[in-house]
Design a protein around this motif. Sequence first.
Motif, PDB file in Angstrom:
ATOM      1  N   ILE A  44     -21.201 -59.121   9.576  1.00 31.62           N
ATOM      2  CA  ILE A  44     -21.626 -59.114  10.984  1.00 31.62           C
ATOM      3  C   ILE A  44     -22.869 -58.243  11.154  1.00 31.62           C
ATOM      4  CG2 ILE A  44     -20.961 -58.371  13.300  1.00 31.62           C
ATOM      5  CD1 ILE A  44     -18.111 -59.226  12.644  1.00 31.62           C
ATOM      6  N   THR A  45     -22.949 -57.149  10.409  1.00 29.98           N
ATOM      7  CA  THR A  45     -24.138 -56.298  10.468  1.00 29.98           C
ATOM      8  C   THR A  45     -25.368 -57.050   9.970  1.00 29.98           C
ATOM      9  OG1 THR A  45     -22.780 -54.325  10.107  1.00 29.98           O
ATOM     10  CG2 THR A  45     -25.142 -54.120   9.708  1.00 29.98           C
ATOM     11  N   GLN A  46     -25.201 -57.805   8.885  1.00 33.93           N
ATOM     12  CA  GLN A  46     -26.314 -58.619   8.397  1.00 33.93           C
ATOM     13  C   GLN A  46     -26.792 -59.602   9.464  1.00 33.93           C
ATOM     14  OE1 GLN A  46     -24.579 -60.166   4.633  1.00 33.93           O
ATOM     15  NE2 GLN A  46     -26.431 -59.409   3.653  1.00 33.93           N
ATOM     16  N   ILE A  47     -25.855 -60.267  10.103  1.00 34.48           N
ATOM     17  CA  ILE A  47     -26.210 -61.258  11.118  1.00 34.48           C
ATOM     18  C   ILE A  47     -26.900 -60.580  12.307  1.00 34.48           C
ATOM     19  CG2 ILE A  47     -25.270 -62.938  12.756  1.00 34.48           C
ATOM     20  CD1 ILE A  47     -22.995 -63.414  10.712  1.00 34.48           C
ATOM     21  N   GLY A  48     -26.326 -59.481  12.786  1.00 36.17           N
ATOM     22  CA  GLY A  48     -26.872 -58.805  13.962  1.00 36.17           C
ATOM     23  C   GLY A  48     -28.265 -58.243  13.726  1.00 36.17           C
ATOM     24  N   LEU A  49     -28.461 -57.556  12.602  1.00 38.49           N
ATOM     25  CA  LEU A  49     -29.770 -56.977  12.317  1.00 38.49           C
ATOM     26  C   LEU A  49     -30.831 -58.055  12.097  1.00 38.49           C
ATOM     27  CD1 LEU A  49     -28.872 -53.972   9.971  1.00 38.49           C
ATOM     28  CD2 LEU A  49     -29.478 -53.910  12.394  1.00 38.49           C
ATOM     29  N   SER A  50     -30.449 -59.146  11.446  1.00 44.08           N
ATOM     30  CA  SER A  50     -31.413 -60.226  11.215  1.00 44.08           C
ATOM     31  C   SER A  50     -31.808 -60.897  12.531  1.00 44.08           C
ATOM     32  CB  SER A  50     -30.822 -61.262  10.252  1.00 44.08           C
ATOM     33  OG  SER A  50     -30.567 -60.677   8.992  1.00 44.08           O
ATOM     34  N   LEU A  51     -30.840 -61.105  13.413  1.00 45.98           N
ATOM     35  CA  LEU A  51     -31.165 -61.669  14.724  1.00 45.98           C
ATOM     36  C   LEU A  51     -32.081 -60.733  15.513  1.00 45.98           C
ATOM     37  CD1 LEU A  51     -27.738 -63.194  15.842  1.00 45.98           C
ATOM     38  CD2 LEU A  51     -29.826 -64.432  15.266  1.00 45.98           C
ATOM     39  N   VAL A  68     -48.509 -67.146  13.576  1.00 44.99           N
ATOM     40  CA  VAL A  68     -47.398 -68.028  13.200  1.00 44.99           C
ATOM     41  C   VAL A  68     -47.333 -68.207  11.693  1.00 44.99           C
ATOM     42  CG1 VAL A  68     -46.432 -70.342  13.471  1.00 44.99           C
ATOM     43  CG2 VAL A  68     -47.533 -69.223  15.416  1.00 44.99           C
ATOM     44  N   ASP A  69     -48.483 -68.423  11.064  1.00 50.53           N
ATOM     45  CA  ASP A  69     -48.503 -68.663   9.619  1.00 50.53           C
ATOM     46  C   ASP A  69     -47.894 -67.497   8.842  1.00 50.53           C
ATOM     47  OD1 ASP A  69     -49.737 -71.040  10.176  1.00 50.53           O
ATOM     48  OD2 ASP A  69     -51.768 -70.306   9.774  1.00 50.53           O
ATOM     49  N   ALA A  70     -48.115 -66.293   9.326  1.00 46.79           N
ATOM     50  CA  ALA A  70     -47.591 -65.117   8.629  1.00 46.79           C
ATOM     51  C   ALA A  70     -46.114 -64.883   8.928  1.00 46.79           C
ATOM     52  CB  ALA A  70     -48.398 -63.882   9.004  1.00 46.79           C
ATOM     53  N   ASP A  71     -45.649 -65.382  10.090  1.00 48.19           N
ATOM     54  CA  ASP A  71     -44.276 -65.092  10.511  1.00 48.19           C
ATOM     55  C   ASP A  71     -43.267 -66.153  10.088  1.00 48.19           C
ATOM     56  OD1 ASP A  71     -44.942 -62.706  11.693  1.00 48.19           O
ATOM     57  OD2 ASP A  71     -45.346 -63.590  13.643  1.00 48.19           O
ATOM     58  N   ILE A  72     -43.720 -67.352   9.774  1.00 49.38           N
ATOM     59  CA  ILE A  72     -42.780 -68.408   9.367  1.00 49.38           C
ATOM     60  C   ILE A  72     -41.978 -68.010   8.131  1.00 49.38           C
ATOM     61  CG2 ILE A  72     -42.647 -70.737   8.390  1.00 49.38           C
ATOM     62  CD1 ILE A  72     -44.719 -71.630  10.392  1.00 49.38           C
ATOM     63  N   PRO A  73     -42.602 -67.504   7.053  1.00 50.80           N
ATOM     64  CA  PRO A  73     -41.786 -67.058   5.905  1.00 50.80           C
ATOM     65  C   PRO A  73     -40.798 -65.958   6.283  1.00 50.80           C
ATOM     66  CG  PRO A  73     -44.103 -67.234   5.287  1.00 50.80           C
ATOM     67  CD  PRO A  73     -44.049 -67.370   6.769  1.00 50.80           C
ATOM     68  N   PHE A  74     -41.203 -65.081   7.207  1.00 49.33           N
ATOM     69  CA  PHE A  74     -40.300 -64.015   7.651  1.00 49.33           C
ATOM     70  C   PHE A  74     -39.083 -64.612   8.344  1.00 49.33           C
ATOM     71  CE2 PHE A  74     -38.718 -61.041  10.798  1.00 49.33           C
ATOM     72  CZ  PHE A  74     -38.618 -59.868  10.081  1.00 49.33           C
ATOM     73  N   PHE A  75     -39.309 -65.596   9.223  1.00 53.51           N
ATOM     74  CA  PHE A  75     -38.196 -66.240   9.924  1.00 53.51           C
ATOM     75  C   PHE A  75     -37.251 -66.924   8.936  1.00 53.51           C
ATOM     76  CE2 PHE A  75     -41.102 -66.610  13.809  1.00 53.51           C
ATOM     77  CZ  PHE A  75     -40.551 -65.492  14.397  1.00 53.51           C
ATOM     78  N   ILE A  76     -37.822 -67.616   7.951  1.00 48.75           N
ATOM     79  CA  ILE A  76     -36.994 -68.321   6.961  1.00 48.75           C
ATOM     80  C   ILE A  76     -36.139 -67.323   6.176  1.00 48.75           C
ATOM     81  CG2 ILE A  76     -37.059 -69.720   4.859  1.00 48.75           C
ATOM     82  CD1 ILE A  76     -39.562 -71.068   5.964  1.00 48.75           C
ATOM     83  N   SER A  77     -36.742 -66.219   5.755  1.00 50.84           N
ATOM     84  CA  SER A  77     -36.000 -65.206   5.002  1.00 50.84           C
ATOM     85  C   SER A  77     -34.877 -64.609   5.847  1.00 50.84           C
ATOM     86  CB  SER A  77     -36.952 -64.104   4.535  1.00 50.84           C
ATOM     87  OG  SER A  77     -37.928 -64.610   3.655  1.00 50.84           O
ATOM     88  N   SER A  78     -35.164 -64.352   7.124  1.00 52.19           N
ATOM     89  CA  SER A  78     -34.143 -63.780   8.004  1.00 52.19           C
ATOM     90  C   SER A  78     -32.988 -64.754   8.219  1.00 52.19           C
ATOM     91  CB  SER A  78     -34.772 -63.396   9.348  1.00 52.19           C
ATOM     92  OG  SER A  78     -35.753 -62.395   9.170  1.00 52.19           O
ATOM     93  N   ILE A  79     -33.298 -66.036   8.320  1.00 54.22           N
ATOM     94  CA  ILE A  79     -32.241 -67.047   8.472  1.00 54.22           C
ATOM     95  C   ILE A  79     -31.358 -67.084   7.223  1.00 54.22           C
ATOM     96  CG2 ILE A  79     -31.807 -69.529   8.648  1.00 54.22           C
ATOM     97  CD1 ILE A  79     -34.260 -69.687  10.486  1.00 54.22           C
ATOM     98  N   VAL A  81     -30.665 -64.578   5.329  1.00 51.75           N
ATOM     99  CA  VAL A  81     -29.792 -63.403   5.408  1.00 51.75           C
ATOM    100  C   VAL A  81     -28.647 -63.655   6.386  1.00 51.75           C
ATOM    101  CG1 VAL A  81     -29.679 -60.942   5.960  1.00 51.75           C
ATOM    102  CG2 VAL A  81     -31.687 -61.859   4.799  1.00 51.75           C
ATOM    103  N   ILE A  82     -28.930 -64.345   7.495  1.00 56.30           N
ATOM    104  CA  ILE A  82     -27.872 -64.687   8.457  1.00 56.30           C
ATOM    105  C   ILE A  82     -26.826 -65.593   7.799  1.00 56.30           C
ATOM    106  CG2 ILE A  82     -27.393 -65.977  10.570  1.00 56.30           C
ATOM    107  CD1 ILE A  82     -30.063 -64.981  11.658  1.00 56.30           C
ATOM    108  N   ILE A  83     -27.286 -66.568   7.030  1.00 53.98           N
ATOM    109  CA  ILE A  83     -26.354 -67.466   6.329  1.00 53.98           C
ATOM    110  C   ILE A  83     -25.510 -66.669   5.337  1.00 53.98           C
ATOM    111  CG2 ILE A  83     -26.195 -69.420   4.739  1.00 53.98           C
ATOM    112  CD1 ILE A  83     -28.742 -70.520   6.033  1.00 53.98           C
TER     113      ILE A  83
END
Length: 207
Positions: A44-51, A68-79, A81-83
């Motif tokens: 749950i901590t992983q999910i909360g911090l990533s969100l 956007v170009d720089a943040d898309i890889p960040f979003f993918i990596s965070s997702i 971690v949520i999984i």
Amino acid sequence: MEDEAAVVEEGISPAQSPLVAVSFQRNVHRNKKYLEAEPKALGITQIGLSLFQIICVGVFLSQGLSHVDADIPFFISSILVIIAGSVAVAAQNLHLPTLRACLGMQLVASGASLFNMICMLVKMDHTPSFCWRYYYEHDHNTTGHWGEICYQIESTQSQFHAEGIVIEAALLAISITLAAYSCKVINCCSPASKMPVITIQAPPVQH
């Protein structure tokens, strides 16, 4: 399931007599070691911090303070971690395939957290494009109104990215912890441990 059954290993008893028998059995409770890591809390901590990270970066992006170009890889990596956090919570049922999936996802999450940490380090010195124009046009003079705004934006971004580095370091530590406990359960690094079982047989009754 064969891996979770208490099976007596034959041919490895060091001592055996009519009254005492020593045998070795697989530890049927070793899968409960995973629960010692508190996977529900850590997942749950992983999910909360990533969100939280995704929302904060999204706010900066919506205000034109990021790309956007720089943040898309960040979003993918965070997702990812949520999984991984979701799988860690689901693995509380101690089902062996789920534990294996948890190990794999936590290894992926470790790499994703490390990648995000590097991204945050790179972005700490990032300056918004409109501040570049201001500095260029005013020969790096920051005494005006826009100069003060740019200074505040850069200070806020620097503090946010420093906070992000700390969060990603925490996520990396959580991923490594869950991966280590999952590895212990599925015996990916060492053979299954065995417990000595001593059986004492009652002598026959003498009449």
